[in-house]
Design a protein around this motif. Structure first.
Motif, PDB file in Angstrom:
ATOM      1  N   UNK A  35       0.940  -1.328  -0.038  1.00 45.42           N
ATOM      2  CA  UNK A  35      -0.147   0.159   0.045  1.00 45.42           C
ATOM      3  C   UNK A  35       0.832   1.318  -0.107  1.00 45.42           C
ATOM      4  N   UNK A  36       0.536   2.129  -0.887  1.00 40.44           N
ATOM      5  CA  UNK A  36       1.315   3.403  -0.939  1.00 40.44           C
ATOM      6  C   UNK A  36       0.790   4.177   0.198  1.00 40.44           C
ATOM      7  N   UNK A  37       1.982   5.337   0.479  1.00 41.80           N
ATOM      8  CA  UNK A  37       1.636   6.444   1.676  1.00 41.80           C
ATOM      9  C   UNK A  37       2.123   6.097   2.728  1.00 41.80           C
ATOM     10  N   UNK A  38       1.747   6.569   3.724  1.00 38.19           N
ATOM     11  CA  UNK A  38       2.516   6.262   5.262  1.00 38.19           C
ATOM     12  C   UNK A  38       2.021   5.106   5.762  1.00 38.19           C
ATOM     13  N   UNK A  39       2.861   4.538   6.620  1.00 39.11           N
ATOM     14  CA  UNK A  39       2.473   3.406   7.376  1.00 39.11           C
ATOM     15  C   UNK A  39       1.216   3.298   8.136  1.00 39.11           C
ATOM     16  N   UNK A  40       0.254   2.680   8.051  1.00 41.10           N
ATOM     17  CA  UNK A  40      -1.058   2.567   8.784  1.00 41.10           C
ATOM     18  C   UNK A  40      -0.849   1.580  10.061  1.00 41.10           C
ATOM     19  N   UNK A  41      -1.254   2.243  10.912  1.00 39.94           N
ATOM     20  CA  UNK A  41      -1.519   1.400  12.151  1.00 39.94           C
ATOM     21  C   UNK A  41      -2.709   0.256  12.244  1.00 39.94           C
TER      22      UNK A  41
END
Length: 189
Positions: A35-41
């Protein structure tokens, strides 16, 4: 089964579970780097006080009434609409639009309903096919046309703004401004 289960629409439960599944999939894809973008929690529980309550109806009696001022939704029944639904109702009656779903949400103390509609649009041929040209937008030149016209030159807004900013910065650096802490008066320039 719980006795309160039948009081609500099945869509209310399905909406929550669908959103949970989506958030878990996003978290998993983010963790694996898919998944692109910042790391999701990991998804966290949302309280009723902070989350926007909403439900999406995809099945059941979703329709616009003939009065064009009322909307019928599953379990909720017929609800008066603030705005006229005349245009959407006309498209549905003509067969050029199909209601796919209705989303009910509470925002700023009011309840809103929004529709997902599949609209059939006919492709119209250009009125003057000989007048259709291709345009290529670029950086060095603003645009290049396929019919042989000279290219439109780039106005270079950045360069002119950079020169103006430099000129203004040099002028400000020569001035002394008022300083209340030091008690200094502004310069005469």
């Amino acid at each position: 089964m719980a006795p309160w289960w039948a009081e609500c629409s099945k869509e209310a439960y399905a909406t929550g579970l669908d959103r949970l599944a989506t958030s878990l999939k996003n978290w998993q894809n983010s963790k694996k780097g898919k998944r692109k973008g910042p790391q999701m929690g990991f998804p966290r529980f949302k309280t009723k006080a902070k989350a926007v309550p909403s439900v999406q109806f995809t099945t059941g009696a979703i329709r616009l009434e003939e009065s064009r001022k009322h909307v019928t939704l599953p379990v909720l029944g017929t609800v008066k609409a603030y705005e006229s639904t005349r245009k959407l109702h006309g498209r549905i009656m003509n067969g050029t639009a199909v209601l796919k779903s209705a989303t009910v949400r509470r925002e700023a103390g009011r309840w809103f309903v929004s529709f997902t509609v599949e609209v059939e649009q006919a492709e119209r041929p250009p009125a003057r096919p000989d007048a259709v040209i291709g345009v290529d937008l670029g950086i060095k030149t603003l645009s290049v046309f396929s019919d042989g016209r000279p290219p439109a030159e780039n106005p270079k807004h950045y360069d002119s703004a950079r020169r103006k900013l430099g000129r203004l910065c040099r002028g400000v650096s020569r001035k002394q401004g008022p300083d209340r802490r030091a008690g200094r008066q502004p310069s005469n320039r």
